[in-house]
Write a protein that holds these residues in place. Structure first.
Motif, PDB file in Angstrom:
ATOM      1  N   ALA A 121      71.805  15.978  46.469  1.00 30.23           N
ATOM      2  CA  ALA A 121      71.830  17.080  45.520  1.00 30.23           C
ATOM      3  C   ALA A 121      70.632  17.980  45.759  1.00 30.23           C
ATOM      4  O   ALA A 121      69.554  17.521  46.126  1.00 30.23           O
ATOM      5  CB  ALA A 121      71.817  16.532  44.106  1.00 30.23           C
ATOM      6  N   GLY A 122      70.799  19.264  45.568  1.00 24.19           N
ATOM      7  CA  GLY A 122      69.717  20.218  45.764  1.00 24.19           C
ATOM      8  C   GLY A 122      69.018  20.510  44.453  1.00 24.19           C
ATOM      9  O   GLY A 122      68.732  19.614  43.685  1.00 24.19           O
ATOM     10  N   VAL A 123      68.810  21.754  44.213  1.00 27.76           N
ATOM     11  CA  VAL A 123      68.070  22.130  43.006  1.00 27.76           C
ATOM     12  C   VAL A 123      68.981  22.875  42.028  1.00 27.76           C
ATOM     13  O   VAL A 123      69.983  23.461  42.415  1.00 27.76           O
ATOM     14  CB  VAL A 123      66.878  23.040  43.358  1.00 27.76           C
ATOM     15  N   LYS A 124      68.593  22.805  40.767  1.00 25.21           N
ATOM     16  CA  LYS A 124      69.286  23.604  39.753  1.00 25.21           C
ATOM     17  C   LYS A 124      68.516  24.916  39.616  1.00 25.21           C
ATOM     18  O   LYS A 124      67.277  24.928  39.600  1.00 25.21           O
ATOM     19  CB  LYS A 124      69.286  22.864  38.408  1.00 25.21           C
ATOM     20  N   VAL A 125      69.236  25.999  39.541  1.00 22.95           N
ATOM     21  CA  VAL A 125      68.579  27.289  39.308  1.00 22.95           C
ATOM     22  C   VAL A 125      68.855  27.717  37.866  1.00 22.95           C
ATOM     23  O   VAL A 125      69.841  27.299  37.260  1.00 22.95           O
ATOM     24  CB  VAL A 125      69.064  28.365  40.306  1.00 22.95           C
ATOM     25  N   SER A 175      69.130  30.907  36.615  1.00 23.16           N
ATOM     26  CA  SER A 175      69.882  32.126  36.308  1.00 23.16           C
ATOM     27  C   SER A 175      70.583  32.632  37.563  1.00 23.16           C
ATOM     28  O   SER A 175      70.297  32.189  38.682  1.00 23.16           O
ATOM     29  CB  SER A 175      68.923  33.210  35.823  1.00 23.16           C
ATOM     30  N   VAL A 176      71.493  33.570  37.358  1.00 25.98           N
ATOM     31  CA  VAL A 176      72.194  34.183  38.482  1.00 25.98           C
ATOM     32  C   VAL A 176      71.197  34.899  39.392  1.00 25.98           C
ATOM     33  O   VAL A 176      71.290  34.814  40.618  1.00 25.98           O
ATOM     34  CB  VAL A 176      73.266  35.171  37.966  1.00 25.98           C
ATOM     35  N   LEU A 230      69.554  32.445  41.562  1.00 24.51           N
ATOM     36  CA  LEU A 230      70.506  31.961  42.570  1.00 24.51           C
ATOM     37  C   LEU A 230      70.601  32.948  43.739  1.00 24.51           C
ATOM     38  O   LEU A 230      70.476  32.556  44.905  1.00 24.51           O
ATOM     39  CB  LEU A 230      71.891  31.775  41.926  1.00 24.51           C
ATOM     40  N   VAL A 231      70.770  34.213  43.394  1.00 21.98           N
ATOM     41  CA  VAL A 231      70.908  35.233  44.442  1.00 21.98           C
ATOM     42  C   VAL A 231      69.634  35.296  45.285  1.00 21.98           C
ATOM     43  O   VAL A 231      69.693  35.405  46.517  1.00 21.98           O
ATOM     44  CB  VAL A 231      71.234  36.614  43.818  1.00 21.98           C
ATOM     45  N   LYS A 282      67.545  32.811  45.893  1.00 22.49           N
ATOM     46  CA  LYS A 282      67.522  31.632  46.781  1.00 22.49           C
ATOM     47  C   LYS A 282      68.464  31.839  47.975  1.00 22.49           C
ATOM     48  O   LYS A 282      68.119  31.507  49.113  1.00 22.49           O
ATOM     49  CB  LYS A 282      67.987  30.379  46.018  1.00 22.49           C
ATOM     50  N   LEU A 283      69.645  32.370  47.703  1.00 21.22           N
ATOM     51  CA  LEU A 283      70.626  32.542  48.780  1.00 21.22           C
ATOM     52  C   LEU A 283      70.138  33.568  49.789  1.00 21.22           C
ATOM     53  O   LEU A 283      70.371  33.430  50.989  1.00 21.22           O
ATOM     54  CB  LEU A 283      71.981  32.965  48.205  1.00 21.22           C
TER      55      LEU A 283
END
Lengths: 249, 308
Positions: free
Chosen positions: A228-232, A234-235, A238-239, A241-242
């Protein structure tokens, strides 16, 4: 029209299987067993053909250990007329299974064979196609619709990107995909009635079939684990990180 | 060793699955030829000739192979394949339909869906929906194998194979092609897309997939679905990602409203980066996700569309 359905005894779809520590296979000790889900769809389709008057008799065959009688009884409770158990303690490869089924088709004078497209244990997806080749009959694999018309069967198949429809002369082999139908549940009176329906038990040798194979399983290993990775939060996070960490967008 | 790869094509063009299969063939080693069976399939054959490392493209261009029905193509492949040690095809619905029929005609076993080549006769394949990996060895004289395309890279297209035609025909009338209904989409194909965004039961209905489409438009993504969403009738079955549906391995996989049943994970867990958006923080999908967002998808999706 005589219909043959094949059913395989497999581990229940909801059991989480684990690989044995010695790497010889998966541990099925005390695991709940069931009819392979695709085979259940095959049984349902055969029974619907009988209810619609297109089939006169539905025969359920299983190739497996003595305990596979349980799955045949289930198929009888769902409405199959009689069962055949080809008893074998060793697991057969698909070609051997197809050869056994061919012998039964010829012995019983079967017009239509309905099988699941694959079993959820070995995931081969081969037997129907092999049986059709051995019998030199047409095949309708991954069926989502099947209709008997004037001595033929029209099969709509699930293919990559959509659907394909073929018209097959009978005898034919059809293998089921998920959308073909929704299998019914056996009612208690039918479960009771099924106990009186006949099941013939025979061996591959009785059918004159050689079941050897040139395939050896050397080892069975668990798949590579994905952690499992990390929980972010907010959106936006997330964006970010991506874009900046994974660099995939 | 000599390997025959069965081309996947629609007469007009070659499918990339063929190039993944050529890479698997190269891993086995030896001479690699490609068989293109179809009707009016010259364009596909010319493309096949560009696959790197291929010596020869054999073209069986005849009306009897127009729709590539296995009743016609399997006897051809068995005939041509007799001269080879291996016959390979992609484990797509086309390859899966054809290859067991070929194997039975040759009276050999078939090995399905390999993900790794360990040697000329030894392969790794997933069983139990990917919960176990079996290493299998065959001593069959001709090894008939299907290849999971996501496990092998595409071969380069800088080759120059010779093209020769094969005049073999197969007369059969037991199976007739009636028609084909292909989903029309401007989007990349699920199995070939570098970004896939999939919806599950949490989408609640088919109309809500429009929310995924808007995000997919921004990312140039293909749209997939879990079996639960297909079973519920939200989207057609060819959207299905999972052990019994399509196997995908894109650079980025975004699972929205998908709990993460084993059957679904088996179809996408080889993706490079996995994102999960689900309001249930206990959902098993988070155990395989690189980035998890616990959120209501009906809020998160419009935000995501906005942010991209």
């Amino acid at each position: 029209m005589k219909v043959l359905v094949g059913i395989k005894r497999v581990v229940d779809a909801y059991v989480r299987v684990r690989v044995k520590s010695d790497g010889t296979g998966v541990d099925l000790t005390n695991a709940k067993m069931a009819i392979n889900p695709f085979c259940e769809i095959a049984v349902e389709e055969a029974i619907r053909l009988k209810e619609a008057g297109a089939a006169d008799e539905v025969i359920a065959v299983s190739i497996g250990p003595a305990a596979a009688q349980e799955q045949i009884r289930t198929a009888l409770a769902l409405g199959s007329d009689r069962g055949i158990l080809v008893q074998t303690e060793e697991a057969l490869e698909p070609l051997a299974v197809a050869k056994v089924l061919k012998a039964i088709v010829e012995k019983e004078g079967i017009d239509l064979v309905i099988l699941g497209k694959q079993s959820i244990d070995t995931d081969n997806n081969q037997v129907g196609q092999m049986l059709a080749a051995l019998l030199n009959v047409p095949q309708g694999t991954f069926a989502c619709k099947a209709e008997v018309k004037d001595g033929k069967i029209e099969v709509t198949r699930e293919i990559d990107g959509g659907e394909q429809t073929v018209m097959l002369d009978l005898p034919a082999v059809v293998t089921t995909d998920l959308r073909l139908n929704e299998p019914r549940y056996a009612s208690l009176p039918n479960i009771m009635k099924a106990k009186k329906k006949p099941i013939d038990t025979l061996s591959a040798a009785d059918l004159g079939v050689e079941v050897g194979s040139n395939i050896k399983t050397l080892s069975v290993a668990p798949p590579a684990e994905r952690s499992a990775g990390v929980k972010v939060e907010s959106v936006a996070a997330l964006v970010d990180k991506l874009k900046n960490e994974a660099k995939v967008i | 060793m000599s390997i025959l790869v069965i081309a996947e094509h629609d007469n007009g063009s070659l499918k990339t699955a063929t190039l993944n299969t050529v890479t698997a063939a190269a891993a086995i080693g030896g001479d690699v030829d490609i068989l293109v069976a179809g009707y009016g399939c010259d364009a596909a054959a010319q493309e096949a000739a560009k696959a790197a490392g291929v010596g020869k493209v054999i073209v069986a261009d005849n009306a009897c192979y127009e729709h590539q029905l296995p009743e016609a193509v399997a006897p051809l492949v068995a005939e041509v394949g007799k001269g080879y040690t291996h016959i390979l095809a992609a484990a797509t619905t086309t390859g899966k339909n054809l290859m067991p029929r070929v194997a039975a005609l040759l009276d050999v076993d078939q090995i399905s869906d390999i993900i790794e080549v360990k040697g000329e006769d030894t392969f790794v394949r997933p069983i139990y929906a990917g919960n176990a990996m079996a290493t299998v060895q065959t001593s069959d004289p001709i090894k008939v194998v299907t290849v999971r395309t996501t496990a092998f890279a595409e071969a380069a297209k800088d080759g120059s194979a010779t093209v020769e035609s094969n005049a073999h025909t197969v007369e059969q009338s037991k199976a007739q092609f009636v028609g084909e209904q292909l989903s029309k989409s401007e989007r990349p194909e699920l199995t070939a897309a570098s970004v896939v965004i999939s919806g599950g039961r949490g989408m609640q209905n088919g109309e809500n997939f429009a929310l995924l489409e808007k995000v997919a438009d921004k990312l140039g993504a293909a749209i997939g679905a879990s079996r639960a969403a297909v079973d519920a009738g939200f989207v057609p079955n060819d959207y299905q990602v999972g052990q019994t549906g399509k196997i995908v391995a894109p650079d980025l996989y975004i699972a929205v409203g998908i709990s993460g049943a084993i059957q679904h994970l088996a179809g996408m867990k080889d993706s490079k980066v996995i994102v999960a958006i689900n309001k249930d923080e206990e959902a098993p999908i988070f155990q395989v996700a690189d980035y998890g967002l616990v959120a209501d998808l009906f809020k998160a999706l419009p935000e995501l569309e906005e942010a991209l």
